[in-house]
Write a protein that holds these residues in place. Sequence first.
Motif, PDB file in Angstrom:
ATOM      1  N   LYS A  34      23.611 -70.388  51.134  1.00 46.40           N
ATOM      2  CA  LYS A  34      25.077 -71.086  51.185  1.00 46.40           C
ATOM      3  C   LYS A  34      26.135 -71.236  49.894  1.00 46.40           C
ATOM      4  CE  LYS A  34      27.577 -74.750  53.041  1.00 46.40           C
ATOM      5  NZ  LYS A  34      28.379 -75.639  52.350  1.00 46.40           N
ATOM      6  N   ASP A  35      27.602 -70.437  49.179  1.00 45.20           N
ATOM      7  CA  ASP A  35      27.781 -70.717  48.345  1.00 45.20           C
ATOM      8  C   ASP A  35      26.615 -69.451  47.579  1.00 45.20           C
ATOM      9  OD1 ASP A  35      29.231 -72.511  48.449  1.00 45.20           O
ATOM     10  OD2 ASP A  35      28.070 -73.896  48.338  1.00 45.20           O
ATOM     11  N   LYS A  36      26.694 -68.113  48.151  1.00 52.19           N
ATOM     12  CA  LYS A  36      25.651 -67.115  47.116  1.00 52.19           C
ATOM     13  C   LYS A  36      26.002 -66.319  47.227  1.00 52.19           C
ATOM     14  CE  LYS A  36      21.605 -70.264  45.656  1.00 52.19           C
ATOM     15  NZ  LYS A  36      20.800 -69.087  44.572  1.00 52.19           N
ATOM     16  N   ASN A  37      26.259 -65.415  46.412  1.00 49.37           N
ATOM     17  CA  ASN A  37      26.696 -63.547  46.541  1.00 49.37           C
ATOM     18  C   ASN A  37      25.957 -63.058  47.345  1.00 49.37           C
ATOM     19  OD1 ASN A  37      28.717 -61.457  45.833  1.00 49.37           O
ATOM     20  ND2 ASN A  37      28.597 -62.288  44.155  1.00 49.37           N
ATOM     21  N   LEU A  38      25.487 -62.952  48.599  1.00 49.63           N
ATOM     22  CA  LEU A  38      24.264 -62.748  49.207  1.00 49.63           C
ATOM     23  C   LEU A  38      25.066 -60.829  49.714  1.00 49.63           C
ATOM     24  CD1 LEU A  38      21.368 -62.322  51.205  1.00 49.63           C
ATOM     25  CD2 LEU A  38      23.482 -63.603  52.981  1.00 49.63           C
ATOM     26  N   LEU A  39      23.760 -59.978  49.197  1.00 46.27           N
ATOM     27  CA  LEU A  39      23.906 -58.683  49.438  1.00 46.27           C
ATOM     28  C   LEU A  39      21.910 -58.375  49.883  1.00 46.27           C
ATOM     29  CD1 LEU A  39      24.409 -55.254  49.449  1.00 46.27           C
ATOM     30  CD2 LEU A  39      23.407 -55.372  46.730  1.00 46.27           C
ATOM     31  N   VAL A  40      22.445 -57.903  51.209  1.00 49.01           N
ATOM     32  CA  VAL A  40      20.987 -57.373  52.074  1.00 49.01           C
ATOM     33  C   VAL A  40      20.984 -56.390  52.654  1.00 49.01           C
ATOM     34  CG1 VAL A  40      19.976 -58.245  54.774  1.00 49.01           C
ATOM     35  CG2 VAL A  40      21.813 -59.709  53.547  1.00 49.01           C
ATOM     36  N   VAL A  41      19.619 -56.177  52.476  1.00 46.99           N
ATOM     37  CA  VAL A  41      19.123 -54.543  51.837  1.00 46.99           C
ATOM     38  C   VAL A  41      18.250 -54.315  52.744  1.00 46.99           C
ATOM     39  CG1 VAL A  41      18.468 -52.469  50.268  1.00 46.99           C
ATOM     40  CG2 VAL A  41      19.598 -54.240  48.794  1.00 46.99           C
ATOM     41  N   GLY A  42      18.049 -53.101  53.826  1.00 50.03           N
ATOM     42  CA  GLY A  42      17.630 -52.734  54.651  1.00 50.03           C
ATOM     43  C   GLY A  42      16.967 -51.790  54.277  1.00 50.03           C
ATOM     44  N   VAL A  43      15.403 -51.650  54.630  1.00 44.18           N
ATOM     45  CA  VAL A  43      14.843 -51.256  53.392  1.00 44.18           C
ATOM     46  C   VAL A  43      14.097 -49.232  54.789  1.00 44.18           C
ATOM     47  CG1 VAL A  43      12.036 -49.776  52.753  1.00 44.18           C
ATOM     48  CG2 VAL A  43      13.287 -52.196  52.019  1.00 44.18           C
ATOM     49  N   LEU A  44      14.718 -48.337  54.694  1.00 45.59           N
ATOM     50  CA  LEU A  44      14.691 -48.019  56.056  1.00 45.59           C
ATOM     51  C   LEU A  44      13.415 -47.174  56.553  1.00 45.59           C
ATOM     52  CD1 LEU A  44      18.197 -46.091  56.033  1.00 45.59           C
ATOM     53  CD2 LEU A  44      17.411 -47.714  57.698  1.00 45.59           C
ATOM     54  N   LYS A  45      12.994 -46.553  57.243  1.00 44.41           N
ATOM     55  CA  LYS A  45      13.909 -46.456  58.608  1.00 44.41           C
ATOM     56  C   LYS A  45      13.451 -48.452  58.943  1.00 44.41           C
ATOM     57  CE  LYS A  45      13.144 -41.848  59.328  1.00 44.41           C
ATOM     58  NZ  LYS A  45      13.063 -41.139  60.682  1.00 44.41           N
ATOM     59  N   GLY A  46      12.253 -47.553  58.953  1.00 49.12           N
ATOM     60  CA  GLY A  46      12.138 -49.340  60.251  1.00 49.12           C
ATOM     61  C   GLY A  46      12.266 -50.467  59.714  1.00 49.12           C
ATOM     62  N   SER A  47      13.279 -51.133  58.957  1.00 45.01           N
ATOM     63  CA  SER A  47      13.912 -52.030  58.928  1.00 45.01           C
ATOM     64  C   SER A  47      14.751 -52.873  59.762  1.00 45.01           C
ATOM     65  CB  SER A  47      13.931 -52.573  58.032  1.00 45.01           C
ATOM     66  OG  SER A  47      15.176 -51.959  56.962  1.00 45.01           O
ATOM     67  N   PHE A  48      15.123 -51.649  60.954  1.00 44.06           N
ATOM     68  CA  PHE A  48      16.961 -50.731  61.225  1.00 44.06           C
ATOM     69  C   PHE A  48      16.868 -51.993  62.079  1.00 44.06           C
ATOM     70  CE2 PHE A  48      17.275 -48.580  65.129  1.00 44.06           C
ATOM     71  CZ  PHE A  48      15.466 -48.403  64.841  1.00 44.06           C
ATOM     72  N   VAL A  49      16.223 -52.204  62.744  1.00 46.46           N
ATOM     73  CA  VAL A  49      15.818 -53.206  64.110  1.00 46.46           C
ATOM     74  C   VAL A  49      15.931 -54.982  63.756  1.00 46.46           C
ATOM     75  CG1 VAL A  49      15.174 -53.862  66.386  1.00 46.46           C
ATOM     76  CG2 VAL A  49      15.456 -51.378  65.815  1.00 46.46           C
TER      77      VAL A  49
END
Length: 176
Positions: A34-49
Motif C-alpha cells: 500500500k502506498d508503494k510504487n509496485l512493479l511486478v516482474v515475471g520471470v518467463l516462461k514458467g511464471s506466466f500463469v
Amino acid sequence: MTEIFEQKSEVLFAADDIKRSVSELGKKINLDYKDKNLLVVGVLKGSFVFMADLLREIDLPLMLDFIKVHSYNKTRSVGEVSFDLDLTYDLKGKDVLVVEDILDTGRTLKNVCDHFSKRHANSIKTAVLLDKPSRRVVDITADYRCFEISDKFVVGYGLDYDEQFRSLPYIAQLMI
Ligand code: PRP
C-alpha cells in the motif's frame, strides 16, 4: 508424453488449493505494498500463469514487466545469468516484486535479484509459487511463497516437462 502423464503422475495441488493460496498471498501483498510504487516482474516462461492469477488478487496500482533469462553455466552459482528478454522499465524508485514459478537451487532468482540490485530500485522482493528448500545451493529465501515441496518433479500451472503440461490448471508430480 501424455502416456507418461497418465501412468506416472499424481495431483499435488488442485486448482482450488492454488486459488486459495494465491488469494492469501495477494492479501499480504495488498497490505505490504500500500502506498508503494509496485512493479511486478515475471520471470518467463514458467511464471506466466501464477503471475496472471496473482495480479488479479492485487488491488493496488501497479506496473508489470517480464524478463526471460538463462543460466549459461549451470554448475556455477552467481553472475551467470544472461537475459534473453530484459525489462522495458527503469527500476529507479520502484518497489520491485519478482515473481517465479519455482525456487529450486536458487541460482536464477539470486542472479536476477543481484542484477536488479545495481539498478537503483527502491526495494526488491520475491514471490514464488513453489519452494524446494532441500535443493538450494545459494543463499536465498523467498519473501513470499505459496507452497513448500520436497524434491519432486512437478508440472502444471506454468511448469513444464520438455515444454509440455504448462497449461494444466493444477500442479502434478511427474514420476520420471
Ligand atoms: C525454471 C524456473 C525458474 C528456475 C528455477 O526455469 O522457472 O526460473 O528454473 O531453478 P533454479 O532455482 O535452480 O535456478 P527454466 O529454466 O526451466 O525455464 P522456464 O521458466 O522457461 O520453464
